[in-house]
Design a protein around this motif. Sequence first.
Motif, PDB file in Angstrom:
ATOM      1  N   UNK A 133      -3.979  -4.619  11.464  1.00 20.56           N
ATOM      2  CA  UNK A 133      -2.537  -4.514  11.239  1.00 20.56           C
ATOM      3  C   UNK A 133      -2.041  -5.618  10.313  1.00 20.56           C
ATOM      4  N   UNK A 134      -2.553  -6.836  10.484  1.00 13.57           N
ATOM      5  CA  UNK A 134      -2.131  -7.946   9.621  1.00 13.57           C
ATOM      6  C   UNK A 134      -2.544  -7.707   8.172  1.00 13.57           C
ATOM      7  N   UNK A 135      -3.608  -6.908   7.974  1.00 10.18           N
ATOM      8  CA  UNK A 135      -4.089  -6.599   6.623  1.00 10.18           C
ATOM      9  C   UNK A 135      -3.430  -5.361   6.043  1.00 10.18           C
ATOM     10  N   UNK A 136      -2.619  -4.662   6.850  1.00 15.56           N
ATOM     11  CA  UNK A 136      -1.885  -3.501   6.336  1.00 15.56           C
ATOM     12  C   UNK A 136      -2.418  -2.155   6.769  1.00 15.56           C
ATOM     13  N   UNK A 137      -3.379  -2.119   7.682  1.00 24.28           N
ATOM     14  CA  UNK A 137      -3.948  -0.863   8.133  1.00 24.28           C
ATOM     15  C   UNK A 137      -3.545  -0.516   9.553  1.00 24.28           C
ATOM     16  N   UNK A 138      -4.140   0.579  10.084  1.00 23.54           N
ATOM     17  CA  UNK A 138      -3.885   0.987  11.461  1.00 23.54           C
ATOM     18  C   UNK A 138      -5.192   1.445  12.097  1.00 23.54           C
ATOM     19  N   UNK A 139      -5.478   0.905  13.253  1.00 25.03           N
ATOM     20  CA  UNK A 139      -6.663   1.281  14.014  1.00 25.03           C
ATOM     21  C   UNK A 139      -6.482   2.709  14.541  1.00 25.03           C
ATOM     22  N   UNK A 190      -8.958  -2.771   1.876  1.00 21.64           N
ATOM     23  CA  UNK A 190      -7.985  -1.684   1.966  1.00 21.64           C
ATOM     24  C   UNK A 190      -7.395  -1.359   0.593  1.00 21.64           C
ATOM     25  N   UNK A 191      -7.152  -2.400  -0.187  1.00 22.54           N
ATOM     26  CA  UNK A 191      -6.545  -2.186  -1.507  1.00 22.54           C
ATOM     27  C   UNK A 191      -7.553  -1.700  -2.533  1.00 22.54           C
ATOM     28  N   UNK A 192      -8.783  -2.125  -2.408  1.00 20.01           N
ATOM     29  CA  UNK A 192      -9.830  -1.605  -3.282  1.00 20.01           C
ATOM     30  C   UNK A 192     -10.068  -0.126  -3.002  1.00 20.01           C
ATOM     31  N   UNK A 252      -8.146   3.204  10.069  1.00 13.96           N
ATOM     32  CA  UNK A 252      -9.344   2.369  10.145  1.00 13.96           C
ATOM     33  C   UNK A 252     -10.066   2.571  11.478  1.00 13.96           C
ATOM     34  N   UNK A 253     -11.381   2.674  11.407  1.00 16.65           N
ATOM     35  CA  UNK A 253     -12.206   2.752  12.611  1.00 16.65           C
ATOM     36  C   UNK A 253     -13.140   1.556  12.647  1.00 16.65           C
ATOM     37  N   UNK A 298       0.835  -1.192   0.000  1.00 21.63           N
ATOM     38  CA  UNK A 298       0.000   0.000   0.000  1.00 21.63           C
ATOM     39  C   UNK A 298       0.878   1.255   0.000  1.00 21.63           C
ATOM     40  N   UNK A 299       0.484   2.257  -0.775  1.00 21.19           N
ATOM     41  CA  UNK A 299       1.252   3.507  -0.813  1.00 21.19           C
ATOM     42  C   UNK A 299       1.117   4.270   0.504  1.00 21.19           C
TER      43      UNK A 299
END
Length: 326
Positions: free
Chosen positions: A231-237, A321-323, A207-208, A201-202
């Motif tokens: 986090x495992x999917x590449x995001x941040x809560x 997330x990627x979509x 994420x909420x 991801x750029x």
Amino acid sequence: MTFSTKSVRTAVFISGTVLITLLATCAQASGYPVTVQSCNRQVTFDHAPKAAVSNDVNLTEMMLALGLQDHMVGFTGVSGWKTLDPSLRNGIRQLPELSPKYPTKEVLLGANADFYFAGWNYGMRVGGGVTPETLAPLGIKVYELTESCIHIMHKPKVSMNDMYVDLLNLGRIFNVEARAQKLVNGYKKELATFQATLTPLKKTPKVFVYDSGEEQPFTAGRYAMPTALIEAAGGKNIVDDVQKSWTQIGWEPVIARNPDVIVIVNYGDVTAQQKIQFLKSNPAFSDITAVKKNHFVVLQYVEATPGPRNIEAIKKLAKAFRNDAS
């Protein structure tokens, strides 16, 4: 032929010694006793539980994933929260739901339970009537969900390891350790293989997690499972700094932190679509990026809480997330 009293006593003593030795050898061969860490307690089992009860849909699915149906007398805390998944009904076969929400001591005693798999706010409340301390005198041993331990002790930030540890400990408790290890190894390999295929991801998406509540949202903080999944999917809560598990916060920090994606937890009387509609129709949320761009991803309750569906949940989040980034 006659025997002296002394010779009879000697024979009885030898027979008793042989029996004790045989019993000890059998116990050792079966792997018992075993001691596992459960939150801040160590719990010892002399044999596999024969009348186990699990609370909540995700904990019940852990038991089913390990093939422990024959050790169970029932489950609790599913229909009352409307978290039942169709595949769970197939897995539990004829096992009864003993209580629609949290069970009482009387419910567990009525089922002749000898083991209760639950967690804090997953079938037990701090200071409540059903706890490891209140069940111990009744002969009911308790294993606590690792993610939930934050309610009674300090623990590291939530991670996928919380779920793996529970499966491995259940494997030891029920003498299916090899089965549990194979299951965990499979999950780890599946996740690593999937993550290796992901397009970088750029920008890390903010994420909420929206569980429920209109006046104040109920969400997942630093110690709740969705943080590890995100986090495992590449995001941040966006509330990763909130030092709690599942908790209630105000809407102000959600608006200020402006999430790119909102994860909807689907269960209960209010549907996921109704929750999305609430967010989209409220003018206070109109400037939130996720709302403006319709960036919502729905996780079923059983996916968002620790259990066998977590790997699929990560895949769903990673795709979303990627979509959303495209």
